[in-house]
Design an enzyme around this catalytic site. Structure first.
Site, mmCIF file in Angstrom:
data_model
loop_
_atom_site.group_PDB
_atom_site.id
_atom_site.type_symbol
_atom_site.label_atom_id
_atom_site.label_comp_id
_atom_site.label_asym_id
_atom_site.label_seq_id
_atom_site.Cartn_x
_atom_site.Cartn_y
_atom_site.Cartn_z
ATOM 1 N N ASP A 1 0.834 -1.135 -0.031
ATOM 2 C CA ASP A 1 -0.091 -0.007 0.119
ATOM 3 C C ASP A 1 0.864 1.273 -0.023
ATOM 4 O O ASP A 1 0.497 2.519 -0.026
ATOM 5 C CB ASP A 1 -1.039 0.026 1.203
ATOM 6 C CG ASP A 1 -1.806 -1.002 1.139
ATOM 7 O OD1 ASP A 1 -2.683 -1.159 0.128
ATOM 8 O OD2 ASP A 1 -2.075 -1.930 1.844
ATOM 9 N N ASP A 2 2.124 1.267 -0.011
ATOM 10 C CA ASP A 2 2.927 2.376 0.224
ATOM 11 C C ASP A 2 3.116 2.977 -1.426
ATOM 12 O O ASP A 2 3.558 2.190 -2.432
ATOM 13 C CB ASP A 2 4.469 1.884 0.502
ATOM 14 C CG ASP A 2 5.437 3.023 0.907
ATOM 15 O OD1 ASP A 2 5.341 3.509 2.104
ATOM 16 O OD2 ASP A 2 6.013 3.614 -0.208
ATOM 17 N N LEU A 3 2.924 4.385 -1.208
ATOM 18 C CA LEU A 3 2.996 4.860 -2.695
ATOM 19 C C LEU A 3 4.213 4.738 -3.412
ATOM 20 O O LEU A 3 4.275 4.551 -4.669
ATOM 21 C CB LEU A 3 2.302 6.264 -2.455
ATOM 22 C CG LEU A 3 2.273 7.094 -3.775
ATOM 23 C CD1 LEU A 3 1.286 6.590 -4.903
ATOM 24 C CD2 LEU A 3 1.921 8.598 -3.384
#
Length: 214
Positions: free
Chosen positions: A164-166
């Site tokens: 989920d880390d951009l």
């Protein structure tokens, strides 16, 4: 009741990072090419236990500089960072130290869970990866990303991929030559073959995000 167990943290050190990248380079041509260009990232280590989770709450949605300033005021207010101290302190005092009322709610809820024994910040190192994620995400204010970051940098778990880390999504898209960044599910599918070195792969993607040749 709080655990008296003192965690022995397994840190992902530079030797393991290099070992992991060499292994990944053998199975992923894009990793091999990028590793040859920018080298290995440095290890990252964060504190463990209850105080680390309070720091995570304080740091949500504010700059690093602001988080550090607020953390300093909260630490000065509380003295020892314990669940008992968090429960005892007045909400307004925490607000005046810089915490929003929503973050105060999260901190008090975490402290209540710690004291009730439904959450054991100091005992997470004894749990499996899935159990750690379940335990942390049961707290208000903590999602899967927060749990995975804690697992990587505080517990030293070696096969974690915070999809989920951009920055990880953007870096993976660049690394793989995609037209746009992958979704979390697509990202997990793209790097499934990186197991059991997905934490090292994640560290490398952050490194690549900052230093990839244009």
């Amino acid at each position: 009741m709080q655990s008296s167990h003192t965690p022995e943290v397994n840190v992902i050190d530079k030797i393991q990072i290099v070992q992991g990248l060499e292994a990944l380079s053998e199975i992923d041509a894009e990793i091999a090419e990028a590793y040859a260009l920018i080298g290995a990232p440095e290890p990252r280590v964060r504190p463990t236990g209850f105080s680390a989770f309070l720091s995570i709450i304080i740091g949500q949605q504010v700059s690093t500089e602001a988080a550090n300033a607020i953390r300093g005021r909260v630490e000065a207010l509380l003295g020892d960072i314990t669940a008992e101290r968090v429960i005892a302190v007045e909400d307004q005092a925490l607000r005046e130290a810089g915490m929003s009322f929503r973050k105060i709610e999260y901190a008090k809820g975490m402290a209540e869970a710690q004291l009730a024994g439904t959450f054991d910040a100091e005992g997470l190192d004894q749990l499996t990866d899935a159990e750690v994620i379940e335990s942390i995400t049961a707290l208000r204010g903590f999602g899967r990303w927060s749990a995975e970051i804690y697992m990587m940098f505080s517990l030293g778990r070696q096969d974690v991929f915070p999809a989920d880390d951009l920055a990880i999504q953007v870096a993976l898209g660049r690394l793989k030559g995609l037209e746009k960044k992958p979704t979390p599910k697509q990202a997990r599918d793209l790097i499934e073959h990186w197991a059991p070195w997905r934490s090292v792969g994640s560290l490398f993607l952050w490194h690549y995000y900052r230093g990839a040749p244009s």
